[in-house]
Design an enzyme around this catalytic site. Structure first.
Site, PDB file in Angstrom:
ATOM      1  N   SER A 206       0.836  -1.235  -0.066  1.00  0.00           N
ATOM      2  CA  SER A 206       0.075   0.039   0.020  1.00  0.00           C
ATOM      3  C   SER A 206       1.011   1.342  -0.107  1.00  0.00           C
ATOM      4  O   SER A 206       0.778   2.225  -0.647  1.00  0.00           O
ATOM      5  CB  SER A 206      -0.863   0.054   1.115  1.00  0.00           C
ATOM      6  OG  SER A 206      -0.040   0.001   2.568  1.00  0.00           O
ATOM      7  N   CYS A 207       2.139   1.272   0.821  1.00  0.00           N
ATOM      8  CA  CYS A 207       2.547   2.647   0.837  1.00  0.00           C
ATOM      9  C   CYS A 207       4.244   2.735   0.467  1.00  0.00           C
ATOM     10  O   CYS A 207       4.957   3.459   0.682  1.00  0.00           O
ATOM     11  CB  CYS A 207       2.633   2.938   2.342  1.00  0.00           C
ATOM     12  SG  CYS A 207       3.832   1.804   3.337  1.00  0.00           S
ATOM     13  N   GLY A 208       4.644   1.501  -0.380  1.00  0.00           N
ATOM     14  CA  GLY A 208       6.000   1.606  -0.624  1.00  0.00           C
ATOM     15  C   GLY A 208       6.880   1.424   0.434  1.00  0.00           C
ATOM     16  O   GLY A 208       6.527   1.192   1.654  1.00  0.00           O
TER      17      GLY A 208
END
Length: 314
Positions: free
Chosen positions: A152-154
């Site tokens: 989802s957020c790297g």
């Protein structure tokens, strides 16, 4: 592009672990598993009835990326990162991730990419090993700071604009590619129609490359926005096609700092997003003169940076 530094032909063996593999295992209540899709037994509830049915969901599984590299004249191995992803195109994902992190710069930096799993060791199905050329030197302290990434957020807080300025040495061509606003407005529909797994599950992001006249060049899907971008850029990197100054990249979600970073590392001058950009994404795009388009939907969009590449109508 740098010279090829291996004696045999430039053939990179990539065997992606896919959800339909014989050693994939089974999920609870799973009736069947296809490429990137699990079909699960569910109960459907409505005002009229409650019935048993099958539902298609996007598969999310961990992928560990391991490096095989040269250290003090000997081969060494280490785990680089773990990401939650949709199985499939794992070789592209690994290559795109290494490029974005500045670990590799040329396809010749990678000797091979292959999954560690085999019938005798199905537990390694979600582990992929990247063998680096002996000339590649790793910044181990920096790598150790970034050992985990999620779908989802790297890799959260993994870099700064100053660090990217050091890594991104290829300037983008001024005014190129020239894109027609009408073509940009049509791209989301083309992307949506080409998303095979999304059509079945409704649960995946996508990243796609288009020519300035709207022809689809490449598309990858994943539960994570960052993974989808790594996959599509990685596919071009392994094919020796970067930098790609001749394409527009469209992403199905919002445009974050990390996605602008990945576009820059791939030499992509135009990034369009169906959703909104973040403030830092805009700042980074402006710093490097990348064309950043947001809210591309219903035939409209906003230009946040690099408007000279968007043709004026009339």
């Amino acid at each position: 592009m740098g010279a090829v530094r291996v004696s045999e032909p430039r053939l990179i063996p990539i065997v992606s672990a896919r959800a339909g593999d014989a050693n994939a295992g089974s999920a609870p209540l799973a009736e069947s598993r296809g490429e990137g899709i699990a079909r699960l037994a569910v109960e459907r509830v409505s005002a009229a009835a409650r019935t048993d049915a099958l539902d298609a969901v996007a598969i999310e599984e961990p992928l560990e990326i391991r490096l095989d590299y040269e250290l003090d004249g000997q081969r060494a191995r280490r785990s680089l990162a773990i990401t939650m992803r949709t199985p499939g195109d794992d070789g592209d994902l690994a290559a795109g991730f290494l490029l974005a992190e500045g670990i590799v710069r040329d396809p010749a930096d990678i000797l091979s990419i292959a999954p560690c799993g085999r019938p005798a060791a199905p537990g390694l199905r979600n582990v992929i090993r990247v063998e680096l050329h002996p000339s590649v030197r790793l910044d181990l302290p920096r790598i150790e700071r970034h050992s985990y990434t999620s779908s989802s957020c790297g890799v959260c807080g993994k870099t700064s604009i100053e660090a990217l300025e050091f890594s991104c040495t290829r300037p983008l061509p001024s005014g190129q590619p020239a894109i027609d606003p009408g073509v940009v407005g049509r791209l989301p529909a083309v992307l949506r129609d080409a998303q095979r797994v999304f059509e079945s599950t409704g649960g995946l992001h996508a990243a796609a490359l288009f020519t300035p006249d709207g022809r689809l060049v490449a598309l990858r899907e994943d539960v994570g926005r960052h993974n989808a971008v790594d996959k599509v850029i990685g596919s071009q990197f392994l094919a020796g096609l970067l930098p790609r100054h001749d394409v527009v990249m469209l992403v199905s979600g919002r445009a974050s700092f990390e996605l602008v970073q990945k576009a820059l590392m791939g030499g992509i001058a135009v990034l369009a997003a169906v959703g909104a950009p973040s403030s830092l994404a805009v700042e980074l795009a402006q710093r490097f003169d990348l064309t950043l388009l947001g809210f591309v939907r219903d035939g409209r969009f906003n230009i946040y940076s690099g408007g000279t590449r968007v043709e004026r109508e009339g």
